[in-house]
Design an enzyme around this catalytic site. Structure first.
Site, PDB file in Angstrom:
ATOM      1  CB  CYS A   2      -0.878   0.008   1.238  1.00  0.00           C
ATOM      2  SG  CYS A   2      -1.718  -1.557   1.528  1.00  0.00           S
ATOM      3  NE  ARG A  27       4.417   1.586  -1.663  1.00  0.00           N
ATOM      4  CZ  ARG A  27       5.634   1.177  -1.367  1.00  0.00           C
ATOM      5  NH1 ARG A  27       6.650   1.555  -2.102  1.00  0.00           N
ATOM      6  NH2 ARG A  27       5.850   0.394  -0.344  1.00  0.00           N
ATOM      7  CD1 TRP A  74      -2.733  -4.940  -4.348  1.00  0.00           C
ATOM      8  CD2 TRP A  74      -2.262  -6.192  -2.552  1.00  0.00           C
ATOM      9  NE1 TRP A  74      -2.591  -6.234  -4.767  1.00  0.00           N
ATOM     10  CE2 TRP A  74      -2.299  -7.032  -3.685  1.00  0.00           C
ATOM     11  CE3 TRP A  74      -1.999  -6.764  -1.318  1.00  0.00           C
ATOM     12  CZ2 TRP A  74      -2.076  -8.385  -3.620  1.00  0.00           C
ATOM     13  CZ3 TRP A  74      -1.766  -8.132  -1.252  1.00  0.00           C
ATOM     14  CH2 TRP A  74      -1.801  -8.934  -2.406  1.00  0.00           C
ATOM     15  CG  ASN A 100       1.850   0.746   3.615  1.00  0.00           C
ATOM     16  OD1 ASN A 100       0.656   1.019   3.505  1.00  0.00           O
ATOM     17  ND2 ASN A 100       2.799   1.384   2.973  1.00  0.00           N
ATOM     18  N   GLY A 101       1.416  -3.251   5.764  1.00  0.00           N
ATOM     19  CA  GLY A 101       1.936  -4.423   6.473  1.00  0.00           C
ATOM     20  C   GLY A 101       0.801  -5.251   7.031  1.00  0.00           C
ATOM     21  CD  GLU A 483       9.819 -11.464 -17.094  1.00  0.00           C
ATOM     22  OE1 GLU A 483       9.548 -12.183 -16.128  1.00  0.00           O
ATOM     23  OE2 GLU A 483       9.515 -10.260 -17.142  1.00  0.00           O
ATOM     24  CE  LYS A 487       6.494  -8.741 -17.033  1.00  0.00           C
ATOM     25  NZ  LYS A 487       7.589  -8.587 -16.098  1.00  0.00           N
ATOM     26  CD  GLU A 490       3.311  -8.850 -13.909  1.00  0.00           C
ATOM     27  OE1 GLU A 490       3.615  -8.454 -12.807  1.00  0.00           O
ATOM     28  OE2 GLU A 490       4.161  -9.081 -14.805  1.00  0.00           O
ATOM     29  CG  HIS A 506       8.619 -35.681 -22.141  1.00  0.00           C
ATOM     30  ND1 HIS A 506       8.872 -37.005 -22.382  1.00  0.00           N
ATOM     31  CD2 HIS A 506       9.735 -35.003 -22.515  1.00  0.00           C
ATOM     32  CE1 HIS A 506      10.104 -37.142 -22.857  1.00  0.00           C
ATOM     33  NE2 HIS A 506      10.642 -35.937 -22.952  1.00  0.00           N
ATOM     34  CE  LYS A 603       7.599  -1.863 -10.101  1.00  0.00           C
ATOM     35  NZ  LYS A 603       7.793  -2.686 -11.306  1.00  0.00           N
TER      36      LYS A 603
HETATM   37  C1  AGP Z   1       7.017  -8.482 -12.320  1.00  0.00           C
HETATM   38  O1  AGP Z   1       6.465  -8.111 -13.526  1.00  0.00           O
HETATM   39  C2  AGP Z   1       6.048  -8.715 -11.250  1.00  0.00           C
HETATM   40  N1  AGP Z   1       5.237  -7.584 -10.990  1.00  0.00           N
HETATM   41  C3  AGP Z   1       6.551  -9.417  -9.996  1.00  0.00           C
HETATM   42  O2  AGP Z   1       6.709 -10.764 -10.338  1.00  0.00           O
HETATM   43  C4  AGP Z   1       7.848  -8.910  -9.350  1.00  0.00           C
HETATM   44  O3  AGP Z   1       8.944  -9.158 -10.190  1.00  0.00           O
HETATM   45  C5  AGP Z   1       8.043  -9.605  -7.995  1.00  0.00           C
HETATM   46  O4  AGP Z   1       6.957  -9.316  -7.161  1.00  0.00           O
HETATM   47  C6  AGP Z   1       9.340  -9.222  -7.309  1.00  0.00           C
HETATM   48  O5  AGP Z   1       9.432  -7.856  -7.071  1.00  0.00           O
HETATM   49  P1  AGP Z   1      10.797  -7.208  -6.650  1.00  0.00           P
HETATM   50  O6  AGP Z   1      11.742  -7.329  -7.795  1.00  0.00           O
HETATM   51  O7  AGP Z   1      10.465  -5.788  -6.319  1.00  0.00           O
HETATM   52  O8  AGP Z   1      11.310  -7.972  -5.462  1.00  0.00           O
END
Ligand code: AGP
Length: 608
Positions: A2, A27, A74, A100-101, A483, A487, A490, A506, A603
């Protein structure tokens, strides 16, 4: 996860709070709220389910105060709703808290507080804090002492900001596992969970340590520990540019950050290549050549894309230094009582430097006496501070939730580490030179890939409404496939599976049909023939193929082809990944997704 903002000074707090929240929205973005107070007393509160723009629309013109706090959420405890949005108040509406937390013993505290008469209006763990602090603020008790007493009963993680309607001359903030940074202005002070909210107003900042609190007044601040000992903190200067937090003419932060990669890679490389000895200089490792020679194994830890970047890093280290290396999700590692070996080098990867699972993994390694390096973008972040040394990416702030430029810079940082390691071991000067020149060529090669953005947009539009997509790659290509799939899912919410190309027969080959297109990584390397055979197997099952590589396969093997410039084989994955970023971006745009703030995500994942 957050975002927190706070202001105290001679001006009206609300405009800063709303602008700061808009900058922190990446965030967390399911609800938002602000609370202000001032000399006239009482707390004004507005909070809404939805985005910061919805909050701004709900804040009336008369909503003014010289001391204020704000939050963008969040959800962890309770659904996104007006009631669950922060700030939370006590029953007398004297104390307001943003948090936050996670408060782990919230249920137990809630039961006790309710038995003492507190009436709860939300499902959140945070509301417990408001009632607890209120229970401690009595005549003659300073707000900071009431906050300390409340936090003494809390188990969990927090970054908090607290407002007291009866003491509008101060805000109290505290940090334990969730960042809080103070911003020092001219007769005004700011606080936030992230410098991005502050850089328009001040570059002078103080990062609180875990277990630290601060009383923030318009004319300064005082920091202290949970047992009330004063601490002395020197401000540092933020060097990230203000315009890093603007889209700069691009439609989305994500597209801007994809296009920033030539520059961010240059910064990651800057001053670190040594052409004379064909190696890399990494001043922050805090390990000399003799210590590095004693390393027998490398274990890389990160989450999500950071974990996939670690997989590319592990391959680079094995190939260039011939040291066994392996990447593991930090979120799994921390829970499995890992064996920590003295001759293993642990490397934690994190763009934000805040990811709780990665931080916990670092702490677990250190608790058992292991040595950890950080590959981190955010200078001074919790993970960077916890590590014994490391490599900063210098990629610049990454605002979009999906990681692109930080991902690429992480892999570049691993290439530097692998080169350095390799040249200490048996990598020949000729091979060292080969890698140095290839690294220097990367920024221009990335520019070449980016020029294909429009063509890739066409492809993305054609495939965006597919039921799903398969991503395949062999050995070096497999982390690229993972990756690429990450992407796409996501930001476009299109289901995507990544498989080693060798594994297709397989099991997953059963899925292949015209409805499930495959993105295949087919670099021009020693495995090209094997990869072409796999394409043949897909085409024989009527699968559609988008090949990404260095030369166009025969027409019967691929429906479409994206070509990227050739690097050295060890570095090819870096360039093969860039078109996949563009493919995901354009698919998300074609589907009308909220590209920079995809649903359900945030994020920085600062909770377990
Ligand atoms: C990446 O596109 C994602 N949003 C997510 O997987 C991210 O890489 C992961 O949460 C780790 O974040 P960080 O690099 O800030 O530790």
């Amino acid at each position: 996860m957050c975002g927190i903002v706070a202001y105290i000074g001679p001006k009206d707090a609300t405009p800063f709070l709303l602008e700061g929240l808009a900058r922190l929205e990446y965030r967390g973005y399911d609800s938002a709220g602000v609370a202000v107070t001032g000399r006239s007393g009482g707390i004004k509160l507005r909070k809404v389910k939805g985005r910061v723009a919805d909050l701004a629309a709900a804040v009336p013109a008369r909503f003014k105060g010289t001391t204020g706090i704000g939050h963008t959420r969040w959800a962890t405890h309770g659904v996104p709703s007006d009631a669950n949005a922060h700030p939370h108040l006590d029953n007398a509406e004297r104390i307001a808290v943003v948090h936050n937390g996670i408060i782990e013993n919230a249920d137990e505290l809630r039961a006790k507080l309710a038995a003492d008469g507190a009436v709860f209006r939300s499902e959140t763990d945070t509301e417990v804090l408001a009632h607890l602090i209120a229970a401690n603020v009595a005549e003659g008790v300073e707000l900071e002492d009431a906050v300390r007493a409340a936090l003494g009963r809390v188990v969990g993680t927090y970054g908090i900001a607290v407002l007291d309607a009866e003491r509008p001359d101060r805000i109290v903030v505290a940090r334990n596992g969730s960042p809080i940074v103070l911003g020092i202005g001219e007769k005004e002070m700011f606080a936030a969970s992230d410098v991005s909210a502050l850089v328009r107003y001040t570059r002078q900042v103080v990062h609180l340590e875990d277990g630290e609190l601060a009383t923030v007044r318009a004319d300064g601040f005082r920091t202290f520990t949970e047992d009330a000992r004063t601490t002395h903190r020197q401000p540092s200067t933020v060097d990230w540019e203000v315009d890093s937090y603007d889209t700069g003419g691009f439609e989305h932060f994500l597209l801007k950050e994809i296009h920033e990669q030539p520059g961010s890679v240059e910064r990651t490389l800057s001053g670190r290549l040594d052409e004379r000895f064909a190696t890399a200089h990494l001043g922050g490792l805090n390990l000399d050549a003799r210590e590095l020679r004693e390393i027998r194994r490398v274990k890389i830890l990160g989450c999500g894309s950071a974990y996939y970047a670690g997989e590319m890093g592990a391959q680079l280290i094995e190939e260039l230094a011939r040291i066994p290396a392996h990447s593991e999700p930090a979120s799994e590692f921390r829970y499995r009582n890992p064996v920590i070996e003295a001759d293993t080098l642990y490397v934690a990867v994190s763009q934000s430097g805040e990811t709780y699972d990665t931080l916990a993994a670092v702490q677990e390694v250190k608790r058992k006496g292991g040595r950890v390096l950080g590959v981190v973008n955010t200078v001074g972040s919790a993970i960077a501070r916890e590590c014994d040394g490391g490599i900063y990416l210098h990629a610049g702030p990454e605002v979009s939730v999906a990681s692109t430029k930080a991902f690429t810079s992480t892999v570049v940082a691993f290439a530097l580490l692998a080169l350095h390691f390799g040249r200490i071991h048996d990598l020949s000067p000729a091979d060292g030179r080969r890698i140095v020149s290839a690294l220097k060529a990367l920024p221009d090669q990335i520019r070449e890939v980016l020029e294909q953005s429009e063509a890739i947009a066409g492809l993305a539009a054609e495939y965006a409404d597919s039921a799903g997509m398969m991503f395949i790659g062999r050995v070096r290509g497999y982390p690229v496939a993972r990756e690429g799939a990450q992407k796409l899912k996501e930001i476009s919410y299109v289901h995507a599976e990544a498989y080693p190309a060798s594994e297709l027969k397989h099991g997953p080959l059963a899925l292949i049909s015209p409805e499930l297109p495959t993105v295949a990584l087919v670099p021009d390397d020693e495995l090209l023939d094997k990869n072409l055979t796999t394409l043949g197997e897909i085409k024989a099952r009527s699968g559609r193929v988008i090949a990404v590589g260095h030369r166009r396969p025969e027409e019967k093997l691929a429906d479409h082809c994206i070509l990227v410039p050739k690097s050295e084989p060890e570095l090819d994955p870096l360039l093969l990944n860039i078109p996949l970023q563009l493919l995901a971006y354009h698919a998300a745009v074609a589907l009308g997704r909220d590209v920079d703030k995809p649903r359900n995500l945030a994020k920085s994942v600062t909770v377990e």
